[in-house]
Motif scaffolding. Sequence first.
Motif, PDB file in Angstrom:
ATOM      1  N   UNK A 103      27.614  43.397  33.643  1.00 56.12           N
ATOM      2  CA  UNK A 103      28.648  43.351  34.670  1.00 56.12           C
ATOM      3  C   UNK A 103      29.830  44.204  34.216  1.00 56.12           C
ATOM      4  N   UNK A 104      30.296  45.041  35.113  1.00 54.91           N
ATOM      5  CA  UNK A 104      31.460  45.856  34.799  1.00 54.91           C
ATOM      6  C   UNK A 104      32.708  45.167  35.339  1.00 54.91           C
ATOM      7  N   UNK A 105      33.840  45.565  34.823  1.00 49.85           N
ATOM      8  CA  UNK A 105      35.094  44.947  35.261  1.00 49.85           C
ATOM      9  C   UNK A 105      35.359  45.179  36.741  1.00 49.85           C
ATOM     10  N   UNK A 106      34.930  46.336  37.260  1.00 47.13           N
ATOM     11  CA  UNK A 106      35.196  46.641  38.665  1.00 47.13           C
ATOM     12  C   UNK A 106      34.301  45.851  39.610  1.00 47.13           C
ATOM     13  N   UNK A 107      33.096  45.447  39.144  1.00 45.54           N
ATOM     14  CA  UNK A 107      32.179  44.741  40.036  1.00 45.54           C
ATOM     15  C   UNK A 107      32.410  43.233  40.049  1.00 45.54           C
ATOM     16  N   UNK A 108      33.205  42.712  39.133  1.00 48.50           N
ATOM     17  CA  UNK A 108      33.418  41.270  39.056  1.00 48.50           C
ATOM     18  C   UNK A 108      34.560  40.853  39.973  1.00 48.50           C
ATOM     19  N   UNK A 109      34.316  39.770  40.677  1.00 45.27           N
ATOM     20  CA  UNK A 109      35.319  39.193  41.556  1.00 45.27           C
ATOM     21  C   UNK A 109      36.295  38.395  40.688  1.00 45.27           C
ATOM     22  N   UNK A 114      36.328  33.955  34.157  1.00 50.70           N
ATOM     23  CA  UNK A 114      36.649  32.609  33.711  1.00 50.70           C
ATOM     24  C   UNK A 114      35.436  31.685  33.849  1.00 50.70           C
ATOM     25  N   UNK A 115      34.676  31.863  34.922  1.00 53.30           N
ATOM     26  CA  UNK A 115      33.469  31.056  35.115  1.00 53.30           C
ATOM     27  C   UNK A 115      32.440  31.380  34.034  1.00 53.30           C
TER      28      UNK A 115
END
Length: 153
Positions: A103-109, A114-115
């Motif tokens: 997962x990239x930083x841009x694709x994470x909501x 935190x989850x």
Amino acid sequence: EIHAEVQLKNYGKFLEEYTSQLKRIEDALDDSVGDVWDFSLDPIALKLLPYEQSSLLELIKTENKVLNKVITVYAALCCEIKKLKYEAETKFYNGLLFYGEGATDSSMVEGDCQIQMGRFVSFLQELSCFVTRCYEVVMNVVHQLAVLYTSNK
């Protein structure tokens, strides 16, 4: 449809010729090449490993009772270290290596990090207990070696 059938027949002829050519090459090289286990030809393989049916205590039997106790302690520690190593390889290595991958930083909501970390806390707790156990086993090994080294008996 006729064109497809012609292509299929040509492909079948090619495979037959290629198979016979490979067989001729294999025969020309050596007979020992054909003795190697081939997954496509032999779907079952036997793995012959010796199985020791006697226990560790049966293997450690000498006339000297003190030596028996010392060897038993070190053998038990070696078995414990082997179990800890296996547990580390199977349970903890992959979790530590691949945490946060994919997962990239841009694709994470917002909130996904935190989850993900929240789900990782239980893994970290198990890892903490495992590291504590490893520390205890290593300290035991060091104490046993120190006692053996400094003993006048």
